[in-house]
Each structure stands twice: as structure tokens, then as C-alpha cells.
Design an enzyme around this catalytic site. Structure first.
Site, PDB file in Angstrom:
ATOM      1  N   ALA A   1     -19.118  11.866  15.087  1.00  0.00           N
ATOM      2  CA  ALA A   1     -18.866  12.212  13.406  1.00  0.00           C
ATOM      3  C   ALA A   1     -18.690  10.977  12.911  1.00  0.00           C
ATOM      4  CB  ALA A   1     -17.742  13.230  13.441  1.00  0.00           C
TER       5      ALA A   1
ATOM      6  N   TRP B   1      -3.734  11.156   4.553  1.00  0.00           N
ATOM      7  CA  TRP B   1      -4.431  11.857   3.142  1.00  0.00           C
ATOM      8  C   TRP B   1      -3.666  12.404   2.337  1.00  0.00           C
ATOM      9  CZ3 TRP B   1      -6.005  12.133   8.145  1.00  0.00           C
ATOM     10  CH2 TRP B   1      -7.260  11.640   8.746  1.00  0.00           C
TER      11      TRP B   1
ATOM     12  N   ARG C   1      -7.785  12.580  -3.625  1.00  0.00           N
ATOM     13  CA  ARG C   1      -6.683  12.208  -2.934  1.00  0.00           C
ATOM     14  C   ARG C   1      -5.568  11.904  -4.141  1.00  0.00           C
ATOM     15  NH1 ARG C   1      -8.708   8.833   2.234  1.00  0.00           N
ATOM     16  NH2 ARG C   1     -10.055  10.540   2.777  1.00  0.00           N
TER      17      ARG C   1
ATOM     18  N   GLN D   1     -17.702  11.489  -0.568  1.00  0.00           N
ATOM     19  CA  GLN D   1     -17.946  10.787   0.965  1.00  0.00           C
ATOM     20  C   GLN D   1     -19.238  11.732   1.203  1.00  0.00           C
ATOM     21  OE1 GLN D   1     -14.533  12.128   3.327  1.00  0.00           O
ATOM     22  NE2 GLN D   1     -13.484  10.185   2.819  1.00  0.00           N
TER      23      GLN D   1
ATOM     24  N   HIS E   1     -11.009  15.215   2.381  1.00  0.00           N
ATOM     25  CA  HIS E   1     -12.163  14.655   2.988  1.00  0.00           C
ATOM     26  C   HIS E   1     -13.509  15.764   3.352  1.00  0.00           C
ATOM     27  CE1 HIS E   1      -9.967  15.028   7.070  1.00  0.00           C
ATOM     28  NE2 HIS E   1      -9.830  16.103   6.237  1.00  0.00           N
TER      29      HIS E   1
ATOM     30  N   VAL F   1     -11.182  12.265  16.277  1.00  0.00           N
ATOM     31  CA  VAL F   1     -12.017  11.537  17.269  1.00  0.00           C
ATOM     32  C   VAL F   1     -11.223  10.715  18.085  1.00  0.00           C
ATOM     33  CG1 VAL F   1     -14.112  11.452  15.676  1.00  0.00           C
ATOM     34  CG2 VAL F   1     -12.025   9.815  15.386  1.00  0.00           C
TER      35      VAL F   1
HETATM   36  C1  YSA Z   1     -13.613   9.933  10.495  1.00  0.00           C
HETATM   37  C2  YSA Z   1     -13.942  10.150  11.405  1.00  0.00           C
HETATM   38  C3  YSA Z   1     -14.868  11.116  11.648  1.00  0.00           C
HETATM   39  O1  YSA Z   1     -15.216  11.738  12.881  1.00  0.00           O
HETATM   40  C4  YSA Z   1     -15.219  11.904  10.585  1.00  0.00           C
HETATM   41  C5  YSA Z   1     -15.013  11.332   9.451  1.00  0.00           C
HETATM   42  C6  YSA Z   1     -14.049  10.399   9.083  1.00  0.00           C
HETATM   43  C7  YSA Z   1     -13.380   9.827   7.757  1.00  0.00           C
HETATM   44  C8  YSA Z   1     -12.404  10.656   7.527  1.00  0.00           C
HETATM   45  N1  YSA Z   1     -12.361  11.996   7.283  1.00  0.00           N
HETATM   46  C9  YSA Z   1     -11.677   9.694   6.421  1.00  0.00           C
HETATM   47  O2  YSA Z   1     -11.708  10.529   5.074  1.00  0.00           O
HETATM   48  N2  YSA Z   1     -11.417   8.544   6.378  1.00  0.00           N
HETATM   49  S1  YSA Z   1     -11.032   7.716   5.355  1.00  0.00           S
HETATM   50  O3  YSA Z   1      -9.743   8.045   4.742  1.00  0.00           O
HETATM   51  O4  YSA Z   1     -10.738   6.332   5.938  1.00  0.00           O
HETATM   52  O5  YSA Z   1     -12.028   7.569   4.212  1.00  0.00           O
HETATM   53  C10 YSA Z   1     -13.445   7.272   4.659  1.00  0.00           C
HETATM   54  C11 YSA Z   1     -14.097   6.436   3.582  1.00  0.00           C
HETATM   55  O6  YSA Z   1     -13.940   7.005   2.349  1.00  0.00           O
HETATM   56  C12 YSA Z   1     -13.363   5.235   3.591  1.00  0.00           C
HETATM   57  O7  YSA Z   1     -13.923   4.322   4.674  1.00  0.00           O
HETATM   58  C13 YSA Z   1     -13.730   4.655   2.173  1.00  0.00           C
HETATM   59  O8  YSA Z   1     -15.192   4.064   2.278  1.00  0.00           O
HETATM   60  C14 YSA Z   1     -13.891   5.872   1.522  1.00  0.00           C
HETATM   61  N3  YSA Z   1     -12.590   5.939   0.623  1.00  0.00           N
HETATM   62  C15 YSA Z   1     -11.569   6.357   1.081  1.00  0.00           C
HETATM   63  N4  YSA Z   1     -10.510   6.561   0.335  1.00  0.00           N
HETATM   64  C16 YSA Z   1     -11.071   6.198  -0.912  1.00  0.00           C
HETATM   65  C17 YSA Z   1     -12.412   5.920  -0.595  1.00  0.00           C
HETATM   66  N5  YSA Z   1     -13.383   5.748  -1.664  1.00  0.00           N
HETATM   67  C18 YSA Z   1     -12.942   5.748  -2.801  1.00  0.00           C
HETATM   68  N6  YSA Z   1     -11.462   5.844  -3.311  1.00  0.00           N
HETATM   69  C19 YSA Z   1     -10.636   6.273  -2.239  1.00  0.00           C
HETATM   70  N7  YSA Z   1      -9.384   6.472  -2.672  1.00  0.00           N
END
Ligand code: YSA
Length: 338
Positions: free
Chosen positions: A306, A151, A206, A220, A180, A263
Site C-alpha cells: 500500500a 495525524w 489535518r 492524497q 489520510h 505496514v
Molecule cells: C503509508 C503507508 C501505506 O501503506 C499507505 C499510506 C501511507 C501514507 C499515510 N496514510 C500517510 O498519510 N502518510 S503521511 O502522513 O506521510 O502523508 C503522505 C504524503 O502526504 C506525504 O508524503 C506528503 O506528500 C503528503 N502530506 C502529508 N502532510 C501534508 C502533505 N501534503 C500537504 N500538506 C500536508 N500537511
């Protein structure tokens, strides 16, 4: 012509007059010096006293009525011509007025909330300015843990920051723009006891370069369900049900192993619609014991799943939008298509 015929044809002619000139002609024809009704009034002198009284009063009443009708219509023509001379032409076709409507991200946000509400989830909110404790530490991502690199973070000046009160509840750790929606899991669990099921829609940030599927500011939806017997099977059902309600029954799923420190086990979910390719839409898993420890739940008594999905990505799939940056560039030609 008797008086009844005169009345009928005069009223007809007044109603049909579409210009001030037409109306003046009607006036002359019936009430002018040589007008039809004037003729009747002149000829009264040749009648017997009795007829004169009878026909005279009717003819005078008709004259008065026609004058009133003509005056009224003439006033309305005058008002109209005043308006036209002030630059307002009612006969011109109007300009198309664009009514306001929702942005596609607001539309999908409303739809997502509605679906989860129908599945008995509650909607919860949290601050966009967060502190390091909620965004990382309490989620089992301690300082210097390599997972923090997942992140890229916008750090904020922490000293004397006027927003500090919003983010802190006693931790006084460094401030940042939340990367997030997961910190709201901690905030909610600190104040509530299971069982519960919540979603947290919200804006996240981000520090990363943009491309077709990445923005530095996006949305999100976090999901969290905790109870004494919540399992991965419940997660699978909720996610599949949600996606079918949002995308229709033909959507296909792929559950892949994934890593998130908060998780265990962790998953990534991809979906595919007819004619499209596989797209990653969320990270998820069963809540890690250390996270329950941080909120003083007993990990031997409660379990939960989650997930965190990208709202922009859901909107891109649903509305077939090829580039995430279209949502944010303010081009009305794009926005007006929804
Ligand atoms: C994972 C497990 C949990 O128990 C709860 C939540 C999560 C998600 C975690 N907090 C997270 O942020 N994961 S992630 O970085 O992979 O982002 C989740 C989703 O946000 C991605 O699958 C994507 O759909 C979206 N995303 C990520 N970066 C992005 C984005 N959408 C647009 N622009 C970006 N830069």
C-alpha cells in the site's frame, strides 16, 4: 454605355459602397432624375417600336433589380446604425473572453488516474467524514497509541451528527475529518476479495499549521494491491513506472525505511528531478497482518503493498510551484497560468 455595361458598373458600385452616403450617390448616379439608366429610359421614345419594346423591357428589369439591391443594402446600413445607437459597436475590438480551464490539482489528479488506469488499477472513492475505527483502529492504530500523534485530527461533534450515517457501518465510533485516504483500504477490503489493485484519490484534513509544503486541507492518492504473491518488488516497479510516466525518464528514486503502524516493513519514497533536490512524495509498505485480520483476510494466504502520496506535492514538483498555499488562495493570476 449599353445596358450590360450599365448593369456591371452599377452593381459594382453598389457592392463597393461602404456607407449610406456612398449608396445614395450610386442611387443618384444611376436611378436619379438625371441618372444613367433614367437617361436610357427617357431616350426610348426616340426608338423604333421594335427597339423600344426590346430595350425598354430590359431597361425596366435592370431598374427594378438595381432598386432591389440598393434597398437591401440600405436596410443593412440602417440595422447597423440602430445597433450602434443602442450602444453595440461591431467595429470596436472585442473584449477577451477567458475560457474556463482545470485547476492544476484537477489536472494532476486526472493525469494520475489515467496512468494508474493504464496499469490496470481501478479508481475507488470513500467518505471525507470518517469515524475513528476506519481512520485509526482498523489500521492498527489503537486509541492512546503514540502513532496517532502523526495525524493531527479535526474531531467532529459526534452526538446527533447528521453525517454519522455516511461514516458508520455499525461501529458508532467518534467522527472526524479523515486525516489520510488509508481508511478506504479497510472499507474496500471489507467488501471485496483479492486479488485486486486500486487507487483512491481524495481530500484529507489535518489540524496543523500551514507552511510552504503543508496545508490543513490537501489531497492524497492511496494505492493498494493485494494478492497471493504480491511483493515489495511489485511495489517498486509500480511506483517507478508511475513516476516515470508522470515526470519523465530522468527521475531518480530513494527508498528509505519509514514507520506506519499499518505496514511492515514501512517505507518512505523520495524523488529527485534534474536540477532539483530530494522531495518526499509518499509513505508505503507491505500491509501489516493486523490490518488483514481486521478485514477477515487470512494473512498467511494474502499479501499486499500500500502507499499514500501527496497529490499537491506531485503537482508542486511537476509544475515547479514553490508554495502549496498558492493552490488554495484563489488568486486568478496564479490559476490562469495553467
Ligand atoms: C503509508 C503507508 C501505506 O501503506 C499507505 C499510506 C501511507 C501514507 C499515510 N496514510 C500517510 O498519510 N502518510 S503521511 O502522513 O506521510 O502523508 C503522505 C504524503 O502526504 C506525504 O508524503 C506528503 O506528500 C503528503 N502530506 C502529508 N502532510 C501534508 C502533505 N501534503 C500537504 N500538506 C500536508 N500537511
Amino acid at each position: 454605355m449599353d445596358l450590360e455595361q450599365i448593369k456591371k458598373s452599377a452593381i459594382n458600385a453598389i457592392n463597393n459602397a461602404s456607407t449610406a452616403q456612398d449608396l445614395e450617390s450610386v442611387n443618384v448616379k444611376y436611378l436619379g432624375r438625371k441618372g444613367v439608366l433614367t437617361g436610357v429610359l427617357h431616350s426610348l421614345k426616340d426608338l423604333s417600336i421594335e427597339d423600344r419594346r426590346k430595350i425598354g423591357s430590359k431597361a425596366n428589369a435592370l431598374k427594378q433589380k438595381l432598386e432591389e439591391l440598393i434597398n437591401k443594402k440600405s436596410n443593412s446600413f440602417r440595422e447597423l446604425s440602430n445597433k450602434i445607437s443602442f450602444g453595440f459597436d461591431v467595429t470596436k475590438p472585442g473584449l477577451k473572453i477567458f475560457s474556463g480551464h482545470l485547476h492544476p490539482l484537477s489536472k494532476i489528479d486526472a493525469e494520475v488516474r489515467k496512468i494508474f488506469l493504464s496499469m490496470n488499477f481501478s479508481v475507488v472513492d470513500g467518505p471525507e467524514i470518517e469515524n475513528e475505527y476506519y481512520n485509526f483502529d482498523a489500521l492498527n492504530i489503537p486509541a492512546n497509541h503514540p502513532a496517532r500523534d502523526m495525524w493531527d485530527t479535526f474531531w467532529l461533534k459526534s452526538k446527533n451528527n447528521p453525517f454519522r450515517q455516511l461514516a458508520d457501518s455499525g461501529q458508532k465510533s467518534k467522527l472526524l475529518l479523515r486525516t489520510h485516504t488509508s481508511p478506504v483500504q479497510i472499507r474496500y477490503m471489507e467488501k471485496h476479495n483479492p486479488p485486486f489493485q486500486i487507487i483512491v484519490p481524495g481530500r484529507v484534513f489535518r489540524y496543523e499549521a500551514t507552511d510552504m509544503s503543508h496545508e490543513f486541507n490537501f489531497y492524497q492518492v492511496e494505492g493498494l494491491m493485494v494478492g497471493s504473491d504480491v511483493s515489495l518488488a511489485n511495489f517498486k516497479f509500480v511506483v517507478e513506472e508511475f513516476c516515470r510516466k508522470l515526470f519523465g525518464s530522468k527521475v531518480q528514486f530513494r527508498f528509505r525505511p519509514g514507520y506506519f503502524p499499518f505496514v511492515e516493513p514501512g517505507l518512505e519514497v523520495d524523488i529527485k528531478l534534474e536540477g532539483g533536490g530530494w522531495l518526499e512524495v509518499m509513505g508505503a509498505g507491505m500491509v501489516q497482518r493486523n490490518v488483514f485480520d481486521a478485514v477477515r483476510y487470512n494473512p498467511d494466504e494474502v499479501q499486499g503493498f500500500a502507499f499514500g502520496m501527496g497529490l499537491d506535492r506531485l503537482a508542486m514538483i511537476k509544475y515547479k510551484i514553490p508554495d502549496i498555499r498558492l493552490f488554495y488562495n484563489g488568486d486568478l493570476r496564479f490559476i490562469r497560468q495553467f
